[in-house]
Design a protein around this motif. Structure first.
Motif, PDB file in Angstrom:
ATOM      1  N   ASP A   1       0.819  -1.186   0.000  1.00  0.00           N
ATOM      2  CA  ASP A   1       0.000   0.000   0.000  1.00  0.00           C
ATOM      3  C   ASP A   1       0.874   1.265   0.000  1.00  0.00           C
ATOM      4  O   ASP A   1       0.549   2.230  -0.651  1.00  0.00           O
ATOM      5  CB  ASP A   1      -0.913  -0.025   1.223  1.00  0.00           C
ATOM      6  N   ILE A   2       1.977   1.237   0.708  1.00  0.00           N
ATOM      7  CA  ILE A   2       2.885   2.376   0.748  1.00  0.00           C
ATOM      8  C   ILE A   2       3.543   2.583  -0.611  1.00  0.00           C
ATOM      9  O   ILE A   2       3.741   3.728  -1.054  1.00  0.00           O
ATOM     10  CB  ILE A   2       3.949   2.187   1.848  1.00  0.00           C
ATOM     11  N   ASN A   3       3.879   1.504  -1.306  1.00  0.00           N
ATOM     12  CA  ASN A   3       4.493   1.625  -2.640  1.00  0.00           C
ATOM     13  C   ASN A   3       3.541   2.307  -3.619  1.00  0.00           C
ATOM     14  O   ASN A   3       3.969   3.093  -4.460  1.00  0.00           O
ATOM     15  CB  ASN A   3       4.912   0.262  -3.168  1.00  0.00           C
ATOM     16  N   LEU A   4       2.244   2.001  -3.522  1.00  0.00           N
ATOM     17  CA  LEU A   4       1.247   2.640  -4.374  1.00  0.00           C
ATOM     18  C   LEU A   4       1.165   4.132  -4.071  1.00  0.00           C
ATOM     19  O   LEU A   4       1.085   4.951  -4.987  1.00  0.00           O
ATOM     20  CB  LEU A   4      -0.122   1.984  -4.181  1.00  0.00           C
ATOM     21  N   LEU A   5       1.211   4.505  -2.798  1.00  0.00           N
ATOM     22  CA  LEU A   5       1.152   5.914  -2.421  1.00  0.00           C
ATOM     23  C   LEU A   5       2.369   6.676  -2.941  1.00  0.00           C
ATOM     24  O   LEU A   5       2.243   7.799  -3.420  1.00  0.00           O
ATOM     25  CB  LEU A   5       1.053   6.052  -0.904  1.00  0.00           C
ATOM     26  N   LEU A   6       3.537   6.068  -2.850  1.00  0.00           N
ATOM     27  CA  LEU A   6       4.740   6.712  -3.364  1.00  0.00           C
ATOM     28  C   LEU A   6       4.694   6.866  -4.885  1.00  0.00           C
ATOM     29  O   LEU A   6       5.151   7.872  -5.431  1.00  0.00           O
ATOM     30  CB  LEU A   6       5.978   5.925  -2.950  1.00  0.00           C
ATOM     31  N   LEU A   7       4.140   5.882  -5.565  1.00  0.00           N
ATOM     32  CA  LEU A   7       3.992   5.958  -7.018  1.00  0.00           C
ATOM     33  C   LEU A   7       3.036   7.080  -7.407  1.00  0.00           C
ATOM     34  O   LEU A   7       3.305   7.842  -8.351  1.00  0.00           O
ATOM     35  CB  LEU A   7       3.495   4.623  -7.566  1.00  0.00           C
ATOM     36  N   ILE A   8       1.939   7.212  -6.685  1.00  0.00           N
ATOM     37  CA  ILE A   8       0.972   8.281  -6.960  1.00  0.00           C
ATOM     38  C   ILE A   8       1.618   9.643  -6.740  1.00  0.00           C
ATOM     39  O   ILE A   8       1.469  10.559  -7.552  1.00  0.00           O
ATOM     40  CB  ILE A   8      -0.283   8.109  -6.078  1.00  0.00           C
ATOM     41  N   CYS A   9       2.356   9.793  -5.643  1.00  0.00           N
ATOM     42  CA  CYS A   9       3.005  11.076  -5.341  1.00  0.00           C
ATOM     43  C   CYS A   9       4.059  11.432  -6.386  1.00  0.00           C
ATOM     44  O   CYS A   9       4.126  12.579  -6.841  1.00  0.00           O
ATOM     45  CB  CYS A   9       3.628  11.033  -3.952  1.00  0.00           C
ATOM     46  N   SER A  10       4.867  10.470  -6.785  1.00  0.00           N
ATOM     47  CA  SER A  10       5.918  10.769  -7.763  1.00  0.00           C
ATOM     48  C   SER A  10       5.336  11.103  -9.138  1.00  0.00           C
ATOM     49  O   SER A  10       5.838  11.990  -9.827  1.00  0.00           O
ATOM     50  CB  SER A  10       6.897   9.606  -7.863  1.00  0.00           C
ATOM     51  N   SER A  11       4.269  10.421  -9.530  1.00  0.00           N
ATOM     52  CA  SER A  11       3.664  10.743 -10.823  1.00  0.00           C
ATOM     53  C   SER A  11       2.970  12.096 -10.786  1.00  0.00           C
ATOM     54  O   SER A  11       2.981  12.836 -11.777  1.00  0.00           O
ATOM     55  CB  SER A  11       2.689   9.651 -11.246  1.00  0.00           C
ATOM     56  N   SER A  12       2.386  12.464  -9.650  1.00  0.00           N
ATOM     57  CA  SER A  12       1.752  13.779  -9.529  1.00  0.00           C
ATOM     58  C   SER A  12       2.777  14.888  -9.611  1.00  0.00           C
ATOM     59  O   SER A  12       2.547  15.920 -10.241  1.00  0.00           O
ATOM     60  CB  SER A  12       0.989  13.884  -8.210  1.00  0.00           C
ATOM     61  N   ILE A  13       3.920  14.683  -8.985  1.00  0.00           N
ATOM     62  CA  ILE A  13       4.966  15.698  -9.017  1.00  0.00           C
ATOM     63  C   ILE A  13       5.514  15.860 -10.431  1.00  0.00           C
ATOM     64  O   ILE A  13       5.697  16.975 -10.913  1.00  0.00           O
ATOM     65  CB  ILE A  13       6.084  15.343  -8.028  1.00  0.00           C
ATOM     66  N   SER A  14       5.756  14.749 -11.125  1.00  0.00           N
ATOM     67  CA  SER A  14       6.300  14.846 -12.488  1.00  0.00           C
ATOM     68  C   SER A  14       5.298  15.486 -13.440  1.00  0.00           C
ATOM     69  O   SER A  14       5.680  16.254 -14.322  1.00  0.00           O
ATOM     70  CB  SER A  14       6.729  13.474 -12.984  1.00  0.00           C
ATOM     71  N   PHE A  53     -12.483   4.343   3.091  1.00  0.00           N
ATOM     72  CA  PHE A  53     -11.676   3.971   1.937  1.00  0.00           C
ATOM     73  C   PHE A  53     -10.208   3.997   2.315  1.00  0.00           C
ATOM     74  O   PHE A  53      -9.819   4.639   3.274  1.00  0.00           O
ATOM     75  CB  PHE A  53     -11.940   4.942   0.768  1.00  0.00           C
ATOM     76  N   PRO A  54      -9.364   3.347   1.547  1.00  0.00           N
ATOM     77  CA  PRO A  54      -7.934   3.367   1.869  1.00  0.00           C
ATOM     78  C   PRO A  54      -7.335   4.761   1.691  1.00  0.00           C
ATOM     79  O   PRO A  54      -7.934   5.672   1.133  1.00  0.00           O
ATOM     80  CB  PRO A  54      -7.317   2.373   0.890  1.00  0.00           C
ATOM     81  N   LEU A  55      -6.139   4.906   2.153  1.00  0.00           N
ATOM     82  CA  LEU A  55      -5.427   6.178   2.103  1.00  0.00           C
ATOM     83  C   LEU A  55      -5.111   6.607   0.676  1.00  0.00           C
ATOM     84  O   LEU A  55      -4.929   7.791   0.404  1.00  0.00           O
ATOM     85  CB  LEU A  55      -4.137   6.047   2.917  1.00  0.00           C
ATOM     86  N   ALA A  56      -5.107   5.658  -0.240  1.00  0.00           N
ATOM     87  CA  ALA A  56      -4.767   5.968  -1.636  1.00  0.00           C
ATOM     88  C   ALA A  56      -5.767   6.943  -2.261  1.00  0.00           C
ATOM     89  O   ALA A  56      -5.385   7.775  -3.083  1.00  0.00           O
ATOM     90  CB  ALA A  56      -4.705   4.697  -2.464  1.00  0.00           C
ATOM     91  N   LEU A  57      -7.029   6.865  -1.867  1.00  0.00           N
ATOM     92  CA  LEU A  57      -8.033   7.766  -2.425  1.00  0.00           C
ATOM     93  C   LEU A  57      -7.767   9.208  -1.996  1.00  0.00           C
ATOM     94  O   LEU A  57      -7.907  10.141  -2.789  1.00  0.00           O
ATOM     95  CB  LEU A  57      -9.432   7.337  -1.995  1.00  0.00           C
ATOM     96  N   LEU A  58      -7.365   9.391  -0.750  1.00  0.00           N
ATOM     97  CA  LEU A  58      -7.021  10.730  -0.277  1.00  0.00           C
ATOM     98  C   LEU A  58      -5.766  11.254  -0.977  1.00  0.00           C
ATOM     99  O   LEU A  58      -5.707  12.419  -1.377  1.00  0.00           O
ATOM    100  CB  LEU A  58      -6.811  10.718   1.238  1.00  0.00           C
ATOM    101  N   VAL A  59      -4.780  10.388  -1.160  1.00  0.00           N
ATOM    102  CA  VAL A  59      -3.533  10.795  -1.814  1.00  0.00           C
ATOM    103  C   VAL A  59      -3.780  11.135  -3.283  1.00  0.00           C
ATOM    104  O   VAL A  59      -3.141  12.046  -3.819  1.00  0.00           O
ATOM    105  CB  VAL A  59      -2.461   9.696  -1.656  1.00  0.00           C
ATOM    106  N   LEU A  60      -4.720  10.454  -3.945  1.00  0.00           N
ATOM    107  CA  LEU A  60      -5.048  10.770  -5.335  1.00  0.00           C
ATOM    108  C   LEU A  60      -5.572  12.194  -5.484  1.00  0.00           C
ATOM    109  O   LEU A  60      -5.417  12.813  -6.531  1.00  0.00           O
ATOM    110  CB  LEU A  60      -6.093   9.788  -5.867  1.00  0.00           C
TER     111      LEU A  60
END
Length: 75
Positions: A1-14, A53-60
């Motif tokens: 789950d943490i790897n997915l959050l990091l992927l979302i954050c890095s793609s948002s920044i790029s 919902f999981p934390l990924a929805l908030l991070v999105l």
């Protein structure tokens, strides 16, 4: 789950860095002009997500807004 959050954050920044300033050289008018579009932060962004919902929805919702320089209020 943490790897997915990091992927979302890095793609948002790029993605936010790629659309921050767009420049185009044009000669449609009477000479060469340099035209650019500068995207500025909106200011305050509201993000409403369900708590079950999981934390990924908030991070999105939060990651792209923060990467573009906005303030996020999450509920």
């Amino acid at each position: 789950d943490i790897n997915l959050l990091l992927l979302i954050c890095s793609s948002s920044i790029s993605q936010s860095l790629s659309v921050y300033v767009t420049s185009v050289f044009t000669s449609i008018l009477d000479g060469p002009y340099f035209v650019y579009t500068r995207h500025e932060p909106v200011g305050v962004v509201g993000a409403i997500t369900p708590w079950n919902f999981p934390l990924a929805l908030l991070v999105l919702k939060v990651a792209p807004a923060v990467a573009c320089g906005n303030v996020v209020i999450a509920k």
